[in-house]
Design an enzyme around this catalytic site. Structure first.
Site, mmCIF file in Angstrom:
data_model
loop_
_atom_site.group_PDB
_atom_site.id
_atom_site.type_symbol
_atom_site.label_atom_id
_atom_site.label_comp_id
_atom_site.label_asym_id
_atom_site.label_seq_id
_atom_site.Cartn_x
_atom_site.Cartn_y
_atom_site.Cartn_z
ATOM 1 N N ASN A 188 14.938 12.501 42.501
ATOM 2 C CA ASN A 188 16.402 12.441 42.434
ATOM 3 C C ASN A 188 16.824 12.831 41.005
ATOM 4 O OD1 ASN A 188 18.996 11.365 41.790
ATOM 5 N ND2 ASN A 188 18.952 10.210 43.690
ATOM 6 N N ASP B 281 19.964 13.192 39.768
ATOM 7 C CA ASP B 281 21.354 12.829 39.413
ATOM 8 C C ASP B 281 21.528 12.496 37.932
ATOM 9 O OD1 ASP B 281 21.853 13.017 42.100
ATOM 10 O OD2 ASP B 281 22.085 10.870 42.433
ATOM 11 N N HIS B 282 20.543 11.787 37.368
ATOM 12 C CA HIS B 282 20.697 11.332 35.981
ATOM 13 C C HIS B 282 20.782 12.485 34.990
ATOM 14 C CE1 HIS B 282 20.537 7.274 37.068
ATOM 15 N NE2 HIS B 282 19.516 6.838 36.369
ATOM 16 N N HIS C 8 22.815 13.377 44.839
ATOM 17 C CA HIS C 8 23.891 12.614 45.471
ATOM 18 C C HIS C 8 25.221 13.194 45.014
ATOM 19 C CE1 HIS C 8 25.602 8.281 46.320
ATOM 20 N NE2 HIS C 8 26.292 9.229 46.918
ATOM 21 N N ARG D 119 28.658 12.516 44.902
ATOM 22 C CA ARG D 119 29.543 11.371 45.127
ATOM 23 C C ARG D 119 30.985 11.831 45.249
ATOM 24 N NH1 ARG D 119 26.867 6.273 43.570
ATOM 25 N NH2 ARG D 119 28.897 5.366 43.932
ATOM 26 N N ARG E 171 30.974 11.935 39.770
ATOM 27 C CA ARG E 171 30.664 11.416 38.429
ATOM 28 C C ARG E 171 29.424 12.069 37.818
ATOM 29 N NH1 ARG E 171 28.550 5.335 39.692
ATOM 30 N NH2 ARG E 171 30.519 5.211 40.788
ATOM 31 N N HIS E 172 28.525 12.597 38.634
ATOM 32 C CA HIS E 172 27.365 13.298 38.049
ATOM 33 C C HIS E 172 27.157 14.675 38.695
ATOM 34 C CE1 HIS E 172 25.512 11.128 41.364
ATOM 35 N NE2 HIS E 172 25.360 10.003 40.701
ATOM 36 N N GLU F 168 22.190 13.263 49.374
ATOM 37 C CA GLU F 168 22.725 11.929 49.679
ATOM 38 C C GLU F 168 24.240 12.029 49.686
ATOM 39 O OE1 GLU F 168 21.469 9.166 46.747
ATOM 40 O OE2 GLU F 168 19.358 9.424 47.178
ATOM 41 N N THR G 140 25.105 2.347 40.874
ATOM 42 C CA THR G 140 24.255 3.163 41.735
ATOM 43 C C THR G 140 24.449 2.643 43.147
ATOM 44 O OG1 THR G 140 21.958 3.844 42.180
ATOM 45 C CG2 THR G 140 22.264 1.634 41.277
ATOM 46 N N THR G 141 23.803 3.287 44.140
ATOM 47 C CA THR G 141 23.989 2.846 45.518
ATOM 48 C C THR G 141 23.548 1.394 45.663
ATOM 49 O OG1 THR G 141 23.306 5.089 46.089
ATOM 50 C CG2 THR G 141 23.572 3.533 47.906
ATOM 51 N N GLU H 264 15.664 5.827 55.501
ATOM 52 C CA GLU H 264 15.072 5.564 54.188
ATOM 53 C C GLU H 264 15.220 4.066 53.964
ATOM 54 O OE1 GLU H 264 16.507 7.876 50.845
ATOM 55 O OE2 GLU H 264 15.801 6.371 49.425
ATOM 56 N N HIS I 40 14.572 3.666 46.020
ATOM 57 C CA HIS I 40 15.478 2.892 45.176
ATOM 58 C C HIS I 40 14.706 1.890 44.328
ATOM 59 C CE1 HIS I 40 19.178 1.324 43.598
ATOM 60 N NE2 HIS I 40 19.785 2.320 44.184
ATOM 61 N N GLY J 251 14.384 8.373 41.264
ATOM 62 C CA GLY J 251 15.201 9.013 40.247
ATOM 63 C C GLY J 251 15.056 8.385 38.881
#
Ligand code: PXP
Length: 240
Positions: free
Chosen positions: A7, A9-10, A43, A45, A49-50, A70, A100-101, A151, A191, A213
């Site tokens: 992942n 995203d970061h 992801h 969103r 935001r990312h 995602e 986060t989720t 998942e 996660h 991630g």
């Protein structure tokens, strides 16, 4: 044998912190692929935001391994997914305030909606996975709604503080895998997984993908993303 989806995203979070064009998550995806990742997870969103729409569109053209998007079950997101066509969509709950989720998708409560979203995505050739807690009711509802995969949320396992708590969460995951497979679902997990806690989860036979991630991107600050991905793949291979 289980495989790794990274992942990324970061990487986009760092870029957005400055509102500039680096670091590019598209580059990160290529690095992960070169390191042997079986998939890239991102992801998109609702608050952007990312990850941005442009990231998804470029990655659809450049990522050669599985592209796992995602997203929340909104009409706007379904429209994007059916146009861009990632290989897989993982449906997640989304709250604006969360870091986060948090928690899994409530497939029991939202079964009708899940059924209709799943149908629309599958019609576009997309494999559908639901991110859920390892609970029998949630797993059965995902299967009844027509999902291809689930998942299982490993967040509670990752947050466990004692060996006893951890063992209980692993047992829960193993039971979740059994119920999922008995109901024709492909079972993934993710996660909160990192280099210190992956072994007992990797040792659960039959899990297919791990979506990881934070742990990998955090380590990549010090060892580089290619090395960080290679180290995680080595651990998954060792224990699965
Ligand atoms: N799986 C899902 C469904 C997620 O939402 C996330 C976080 O974006 C992950 C896996 C990865 O979690 P982590 O960043 O803690 O490895």
């Amino acid at each position: 044998m289980a495989v790794l989806n990274v992942n990324i995203d970061h990487v986009a979070t760092i870029r957005q912190a400055r509102g500039v064009d680096e670091p590019d998550p598209v580059w990160a995806a290529a690095e992960c692929e070169l390191a042997g990742a079986a998939g890239i997870t991102l992801h998109l969103r609702e608050d952007r935001r990312h990850i941005q729409d442009r990231d998804l569109e470029i990655m659809r053209q450049t990522v050669g391994v599985k592209l796992n998007l995602e997203m929340a079950m909104t009409d706007a997101m379904v429209r994007i997914a059916t146009r861009v066509k990632p290989d897989q969509v993982t449906l997640v709950p989304e709250k604006r305030q969360e870091l986060t989720t948090e928690g899994g998708l409530d497939c029991v409560k939202h079964k009708k909606r899940l059924m209709s979203v799943t149908k629309r995505l599958q019609k576009a050739g997309i494999v559908v996975s639901a991110f859920i807690v390892p609970d029998a009711k949630q797993i059965l509802a995902s299967a009844q709604a027509g999902c291809d995969a689930i998942e299982l949320h490993t967040g509670m396992y990752a947050n466990a503080r004692t060996d006893q708590q951890r063992a209980r969460r692993v047992k829960e995951m193993t039971k979740g895998r059994d119920i999922g497979m008995e109901n024709g679902l492909v079972v993934h997990a993710g996660h909160g997984l990192n280099y210190r806690n992956i072994a007992p989860i990797a040792a659960i036979e039959g899990l297919e993908d791990f979506n990881i991630g934070h742990g990998i991107i955090a380590r990549s600050v010090f060892v580089g993303i290619r090395e960080a991905v290679r180290e995680m793949i080595a651990l998954i291979d060792k224990y699965s």
